[in-house]
Design a protein around this motif. Structure first.
Motif, PDB file in Angstrom:
ATOM      1  N   SER A   1      -3.940 -14.306  -0.473  1.00 39.42           N
ATOM      2  CA  SER A   1      -4.010 -13.104  -1.247  1.00 39.42           C
ATOM      3  C   SER A   1      -3.357 -13.894  -2.806  1.00 39.42           C
ATOM      4  O   SER A   1      -3.453 -14.968  -3.048  1.00 39.42           O
ATOM      5  CB  SER A   1      -2.891 -11.964  -0.730  1.00 39.42           C
TER       6      SER A   1
ATOM      7  N   SER B   1      -8.499  -7.376  -2.789  1.00 42.80           N
ATOM      8  CA  SER B   1      -9.235  -6.321  -2.517  1.00 42.80           C
ATOM      9  C   SER B   1      -8.541  -4.805  -2.809  1.00 42.80           C
ATOM     10  O   SER B   1      -9.230  -3.883  -2.792  1.00 42.80           O
ATOM     11  CB  SER B   1     -10.258  -6.295  -1.268  1.00 42.80           C
ATOM     12  N   GLN B   2      -7.240  -4.973  -2.756  1.00 43.76           N
ATOM     13  CA  GLN B   2      -6.368  -3.641  -2.697  1.00 43.76           C
ATOM     14  C   GLN B   2      -6.057  -3.274  -4.182  1.00 43.76           C
ATOM     15  O   GLN B   2      -5.112  -3.902  -4.807  1.00 43.76           O
ATOM     16  CB  GLN B   2      -5.206  -3.870  -1.929  1.00 43.76           C
TER      17      GLN B   2
ATOM     18  N   SER C   1      -0.275  -9.110  -3.226  1.00 46.37           N
ATOM     19  CA  SER C   1      -1.035  -8.194  -2.779  1.00 46.37           C
ATOM     20  C   SER C   1      -2.540  -8.742  -2.365  1.00 46.37           C
ATOM     21  O   SER C   1      -3.130  -9.688  -2.962  1.00 46.37           O
ATOM     22  CB  SER C   1      -1.276  -7.018  -3.602  1.00 46.37           C
ATOM     23  N   SER C   2      -3.300  -8.158  -1.594  1.00 49.32           N
ATOM     24  CA  SER C   2      -4.730  -8.319  -1.357  1.00 49.32           C
ATOM     25  C   SER C   2      -5.684  -8.256  -2.569  1.00 49.32           C
ATOM     26  O   SER C   2      -5.513  -7.328  -3.627  1.00 49.32           O
ATOM     27  CB  SER C   2      -5.173  -7.486  -0.228  1.00 49.32           C
TER      28      SER C   2
ATOM     29  N   GLY D   1       0.682  -1.178   0.008  1.00 50.80           N
ATOM     30  CA  GLY D   1      -0.035  -0.070  -0.020  1.00 50.80           C
ATOM     31  C   GLY D   1       0.805   1.312  -0.008  1.00 50.80           C
ATOM     32  O   GLY D   1       0.479   2.487  -0.394  1.00 50.80           O
TER      33      GLY D   1
END
Length: 358
Positions: free
Chosen positions: A339, A346-347, A343-344, A49
């Motif tokens: 993930s 949802s990100q 990364s996620s 992030g």
């Protein structure tokens, strides 16, 4: 036919990441060794992030020794270092030198090509329909590693013996997967077919079908968390019209277990569009939807927008934004979230990079 077979061999090398190889050795018998590679630097907020930079490097050697007018011995080794490949970032050390492809074989001209090792599987004819972005990871066939840990991608795994050939507009590939002492395999096999239909002024259509099955070694099931078989199949096509390329693929794969766990099934849809504005600028867009049932229940809903500017024929600047609207899965055995691509699910994230290929 001989010319076409050599072209297929060259395209296979290109698929491994080389756009132009430099000849570093030529023997009196016509034997050659070529060097190629890729260097790049990427800036992204994908992993944490927060913005960070990563070096992306690949180095490869390919060789050919002429036996006679029909047969040549061929080989290729390609390594990746400190790169963005999923396995290095999530499962290993970033500064390691990782073998992506290492194989040797025979190019028999019109009689096809026989290779063995960590090959570029013929399944790549199918997976490449969706794998058009510099900024994304391949999701189709992601569960292959539950049976064979060497399968970082479904089209790249150890101990594969493969035969490829082309007849007219039909390209095909078939392989038997032996595995090695780390792959925990009993057996595996795959096949892929692609037919290119030239429709004149209406463009070209290139449908592809692909299939793979692997089974865990009966004595190693405990190390594979009870995973028994991986079955994978897909259909898709590319459509070419002038500077525009459109792609669609659908794949489905299932992992079965012998310890009472439910079957884990992935269904994956991918749409892609690539448009060459001119010789310098290319834009790409795509949408991916993956859902899992019975396993980790990962869901991917990714929309990707990417722009490429070519500084030279062998160097480019990329920038992309990936809108993610899915959700992470959950591994009940390890008690950890699942993930994708580091990364996620949802990100959302952005990606910018400079890439030089030689």
């Amino acid at each position: 036919m001989k010319t076409k077979t050599y072209l297929i061999s060259a395209l296979a090398i290109l698929a491994c990441g080389a756009t132009q190889a430099a000849e570093i050795y030529r023997g009196k018998d016509g034997s050659t060794v070529d060097l190629y590679g890729r260097l790049g630097f990427n800036v992204s907020d994908k992993k944490t992030g927060d913005t960070q930079g990563d070096f992306d490097g690949r180095l490869g050697f390919s060789g050919r020794q002429v036996v006679n007018d029909t047969v040549s011995v061929i080989g290729l080794a390609q390594y990746q270092v400190n790169s963005a490949e999923y396995a290095n970032n999530v499962e290993g050390d970033n500064d390691s030198l990782t073998a992506r492809y290492v194989w040797a074989g025979l190019d028999m001209s019109q009689y096809g090509k026989l290779t063995g090792g960590r090959v570029s599987s013929g399944l790549i004819m199918f997976t490449d329909i969706g794998d058009v972005f510099a900024s994304s990871d391949v999701s189709t066939g992601r569960q292959a590693r539950y049976i064979d840990p060497t399968a970082v991608q479904v089209f790249r795994q150890d101990g594969t013996v493969q035969y490829q050939n082309s007849f007219g507009n039909l390209d095909f590939s078939t392989a038997y997967i032996i595995g090695n002492n780390t792959s925990d395999l009993d057996y595996g096999y795959n096949a892929a077919l692609r037919y290119t239909l030239d429709m004149g002024d209406a463009g070209r259509l290139a449908p592809v079908v692909a299939f793979q099955k692997t089974r865990a070694d009966q004595g190693e099931k405990s190390r594979a968390n009870g995973a028994d078989t991986f079955t994978y199949g897909g259909v898709g096509t590319r459509y070419y019209l002038g500077p525009l390329m459109l792609g669609y693929l659908y794949s489905q794969d299932t992992v079965t277990y012998v310890n009472g766990r439910a079957d884990s099934k992935d269904k994956n849809h991918e749409f892609t569009a690539v448009y060459d504005i001119n010789s310098d600028w290319t834009v790409r867009a795509g949408y991916r939807y993956l859902s899992n049932k019975g396993g980790d229940k990962l869901m991917l809903r990714d929309t990707t927008f990417e722009v490429q500017y070519k500084l030279t024929p062998r160097s480019s600047i990329y920038t992309a934004y990936i809108l993610r609207n899915g959700h992470d899965g959950y591994n009940a055995v390890t008690g950890s979230n699942v993930s994708f691509g580091g990364s996620s699910a949802s990100q959302s994230f952005y990606h910018a990079g400079l890439r030089y290929e030689f």
